[in-house]
Design a protein around this motif. Structure first.
Motif, PDB file in Angstrom:
ATOM      1  N   ASP A  85       1.022 -95.290  74.839  1.00 39.55           N
ATOM      2  CA  ASP A  85      -0.460 -95.567  74.152  1.00 39.55           C
ATOM      3  C   ASP A  85      -1.392 -95.948  75.085  1.00 39.55           C
ATOM      4  O   ASP A  85      -1.382 -96.962  75.966  1.00 39.55           O
ATOM      5  CB  ASP A  85      -0.058 -96.623  73.217  1.00 39.55           C
ATOM      6  CG  ASP A  85      -1.363 -97.014  72.169  1.00 39.55           C
ATOM      7  OD1 ASP A  85      -2.470 -96.126  72.328  1.00 39.55           O
ATOM      8  OD2 ASP A  85      -1.266 -97.778  71.456  1.00 39.55           O
ATOM      9  N   ASP A 127      -5.069 -92.089  73.127  1.00 40.68           N
ATOM     10  CA  ASP A 127      -4.225 -90.918  72.816  1.00 40.68           C
ATOM     11  C   ASP A 127      -2.513 -91.964  72.789  1.00 40.68           C
ATOM     12  O   ASP A 127      -2.362 -92.752  73.484  1.00 40.68           O
ATOM     13  CB  ASP A 127      -3.982 -90.106  73.799  1.00 40.68           C
ATOM     14  CG  ASP A 127      -3.093 -88.605  73.312  1.00 40.68           C
ATOM     15  OD1 ASP A 127      -2.827 -88.494  72.269  1.00 40.68           O
ATOM     16  OD2 ASP A 127      -3.048 -87.724  74.182  1.00 40.68           O
ATOM     17  N   GLN A 128      -2.023 -91.340  71.890  1.00 44.23           N
ATOM     18  CA  GLN A 128      -0.336 -91.962  71.719  1.00 44.23           C
ATOM     19  C   GLN A 128       0.489 -90.646  71.794  1.00 44.23           C
ATOM     20  O   GLN A 128       0.232 -89.682  71.108  1.00 44.23           O
ATOM     21  CB  GLN A 128      -0.132 -92.612  70.474  1.00 44.23           C
ATOM     22  CG  GLN A 128      -0.766 -93.821  70.298  1.00 44.23           C
ATOM     23  CD  GLN A 128      -0.396 -94.640  68.938  1.00 44.23           C
ATOM     24  OE1 GLN A 128       0.238 -94.169  68.196  1.00 44.23           O
ATOM     25  NE2 GLN A 128      -0.838 -95.901  68.816  1.00 44.23           N
ATOM     26  N   LYS A 129       1.599 -90.920  72.519  1.00 39.52           N
ATOM     27  CA  LYS A 129       2.499 -89.496  72.780  1.00 39.52           C
ATOM     28  C   LYS A 129       4.013 -90.108  73.336  1.00 39.52           C
ATOM     29  O   LYS A 129       3.934 -91.266  73.999  1.00 39.52           O
ATOM     30  CB  LYS A 129       2.013 -88.389  73.291  1.00 39.52           C
ATOM     31  CG  LYS A 129       1.702 -88.693  75.089  1.00 39.52           C
ATOM     32  CD  LYS A 129       1.112 -87.400  75.443  1.00 39.52           C
ATOM     33  CE  LYS A 129      -0.003 -86.933  75.160  1.00 39.52           C
ATOM     34  NZ  LYS A 129      -0.769 -85.773  75.985  1.00 39.52           N
ATOM     35  N   GLY A 147       6.701 -88.871  76.037  1.00 41.10           N
ATOM     36  CA  GLY A 147       6.975 -88.225  77.139  1.00 41.10           C
ATOM     37  C   GLY A 147       8.010 -88.043  77.696  1.00 41.10           C
ATOM     38  O   GLY A 147       9.037 -88.878  77.222  1.00 41.10           O
ATOM     39  N   PHE A 172       0.324 -87.703  81.014  1.00 33.65           N
ATOM     40  CA  PHE A 172      -0.434 -87.996  79.799  1.00 33.65           C
ATOM     41  C   PHE A 172      -1.891 -87.805  79.962  1.00 33.65           C
ATOM     42  O   PHE A 172      -2.561 -88.412  80.464  1.00 33.65           O
ATOM     43  CB  PHE A 172      -0.135 -89.703  79.872  1.00 33.65           C
ATOM     44  CG  PHE A 172      -0.204 -90.313  78.535  1.00 33.65           C
ATOM     45  CD1 PHE A 172       0.756 -90.395  77.802  1.00 33.65           C
ATOM     46  CD2 PHE A 172      -1.495 -90.531  78.069  1.00 33.65           C
ATOM     47  CE1 PHE A 172       0.751 -91.273  76.523  1.00 33.65           C
ATOM     48  CE2 PHE A 172      -1.688 -91.097  76.967  1.00 33.65           C
ATOM     49  CZ  PHE A 172      -0.649 -91.462  76.087  1.00 33.65           C
ATOM     50  N   SER A 173      -2.289 -86.881  79.086  1.00 29.83           N
ATOM     51  CA  SER A 173      -3.609 -86.484  78.913  1.00 29.83           C
ATOM     52  C   SER A 173      -4.300 -86.373  80.269  1.00 29.83           C
ATOM     53  O   SER A 173      -5.610 -86.638  80.327  1.00 29.83           O
ATOM     54  CB  SER A 173      -4.412 -87.685  78.222  1.00 29.83           C
ATOM     55  OG  SER A 173      -3.646 -87.386  76.681  1.00 29.83           O
TER      56      SER A 173
END
Length: 184
Positions: free
Chosen positions: A122, A132-134, A136, A163-164
């Motif tokens: 996050d 963004d939240q993801k 990975g 991450f982005s």
């Protein structure tokens, strides 16, 4: 359905009843430790956004480094860093193998470990429009020393998937101690 449950209970009972001597019971005991440490991201942009040192908290087993065989291991960590409006939380949960290098009955055991697994991230950096939240991918390699199966120190390098456009790869230095033990 009842027959399946009965068979499952029978199999579990038989599996747990096996190995009643002390040595076999010891093998089914997992000592779980809590660790605290520092994370040092290697990317300059990440250091600019969040600083060069983060705190780490984690859970990891202590009992798997006690002989000269490769064994399953795991590690769960929590990293958070906030600077001004920028904030990042990374929670990797990795699984892999570890091997101790035991010389006789020594209480000090050097070890190596390699682990892979997912991480939740996050990240918020308003200045570059990242919020963004993801989930990975994370991989790490570690070297450490366990003392009396009660305390350990470890150095490792982690690689996080992109991450982005941000790079969270970096070094960890941690120290941990036995928190509790589980029996399998």
């Amino acid at each position: 359905m009842t027959a399946v449950v009965s068979w499952a209970c029978l199999v579990v009972s038989a599996a747990t009843a096996q190995g009643t001597n002390a040595q076999e019971r010891e093998r089914r005991t997992i000592l779980v430790g809590v660790d605290f440490g520092a994370f040092f991201p290697t990317d300059g942009d990440t250091q600019d956004a969040f600083g060069s040192t983060w705190l780490r908290f984690g859970l990891s087993p202590l009992s798997f480094q006690d002989d000269n065989r490769w064994k399953f291991t795991f590690d769960i960590a929590f990293l958070h860093r906030s600077v001004g409006l920028n904030g990042a939380t990374l929670i990797p949960a990795t699984f892999g193998v570890t091997r101790g290098f035991v010389d006789g009955e020594s209480a000090t055991i050097p070890y190596v470990a390699a682990r892979v697994g997912p991480y939740f991230g996050d990240v918020r950096i308003p200045s570059i429009a990242v919020d963004d939240q993801k989930i990975g991918f994370n991989a790490n390699a570690a070297v450490g020393v366990s003392f009396n199966r009660q305390f350990y120190i470890e150095a490792r390098y982690d690689v996080f998937s992109d991450f982005s456009g941000l790079d969270f790869n970096g070094f960890f230095f941690t120290a941990g101690f036995k928190l509790f033990q589980m029996r399998l």
